[in-house]
Motif scaffolding. Structure first.
Motif, PDB file in Angstrom:
ATOM      1  N   LYS A   1       0.833  -1.207   0.000  1.00 52.47           N
ATOM      2  CA  LYS A   1       0.000   0.000   0.000  1.00 52.47           C
ATOM      3  C   LYS A   1       0.866   1.255   0.000  1.00 52.47           C
ATOM      4  O   LYS A   1       0.549   2.228  -0.702  1.00 52.47           O
ATOM      5  CB  LYS A   1      -0.932   0.001   1.208  1.00 52.47           C
ATOM      6  CG  LYS A   1      -2.056  -1.001   1.091  1.00 52.47           C
ATOM      7  CD  LYS A   1      -2.943  -0.959   2.316  1.00 52.47           C
ATOM      8  CE  LYS A   1      -4.058  -1.992   2.213  1.00 52.47           C
ATOM      9  NZ  LYS A   1      -4.920  -1.996   3.393  1.00 52.47           N
TER      10      LYS A   1
ATOM     11  N   GLN B   1       2.375   1.681  -3.479  1.00 45.54           N
ATOM     12  CA  GLN B   1       1.338   2.154  -4.402  1.00 45.54           C
ATOM     13  C   GLN B   1       1.084   3.650  -4.199  1.00 45.54           C
ATOM     14  O   GLN B   1       0.992   4.410  -5.155  1.00 45.54           O
ATOM     15  CB  GLN B   1       0.037   1.361  -4.193  1.00 45.54           C
ATOM     16  CG  GLN B   1      -1.043   1.684  -5.200  1.00 45.54           C
ATOM     17  CD  GLN B   1      -0.653   1.270  -6.606  1.00 45.54           C
ATOM     18  OE1 GLN B   1       0.019   0.261  -6.804  1.00 45.54           O
ATOM     19  NE2 GLN B   1      -1.056   2.052  -7.582  1.00 45.54           N
ATOM     20  N   TYR B   2       0.982   4.071  -2.955  1.00 42.16           N
ATOM     21  CA  TYR B   2       0.763   5.490  -2.642  1.00 42.16           C
ATOM     22  C   TYR B   2       1.916   6.333  -3.188  1.00 42.16           C
ATOM     23  O   TYR B   2       1.703   7.375  -3.823  1.00 42.16           O
ATOM     24  CB  TYR B   2       0.628   5.685  -1.134  1.00 42.16           C
ATOM     25  CG  TYR B   2       0.564   7.135  -0.727  1.00 42.16           C
ATOM     26  CD1 TYR B   2      -0.613   7.850  -0.830  1.00 42.16           C
ATOM     27  CD2 TYR B   2       1.708   7.781  -0.246  1.00 42.16           C
ATOM     28  CE1 TYR B   2      -0.664   9.191  -0.470  1.00 42.16           C
ATOM     29  CE2 TYR B   2       1.668   9.115   0.109  1.00 42.16           C
ATOM     30  CZ  TYR B   2       0.473   9.818  -0.002  1.00 42.16           C
ATOM     31  OH  TYR B   2       0.432  11.139   0.343  1.00 42.16           O
TER      32      TYR B   2
END
Length: 72
Positions: A56, A59-60
């Motif tokens: 995550k 991805q951010y």
């Protein structure tokens, strides 16, 4: 004079009770084994959580980097 049907029902009921007791004992043993497996795999769950959080974050950061490049 005893009722032959009652005697047969009593025998069948005793078999059912015996089988239910065996089933209960087996289920308790299965639960114990499953608890051991869950405890043994606790480190796998921690690693999976870390990987998920890492993914995550990556991805951010990728999205944030793309947005900066588009703005330039």
């Amino acid at each position: 004079m005893e009722n032959p049907h009652a005697e047969r029902q009593n025998v069948l009921l005793q078999r059912i009770i015996k089988n239910a007791d065996k089933c209960t004992e087996t289920i308790l043993e299965l639960n114990h084994c499953l608890e051991e497996i869950v405890r043994a795999n606790a480190h796998v769950q921690v690693a999976a959580d870390l990987v998920t959080k890492y993914r995550k974050n990556v991805q951010y950061n990728l999205e944030a980097t793309r947005e900066r490049k588009v703005a330039e």
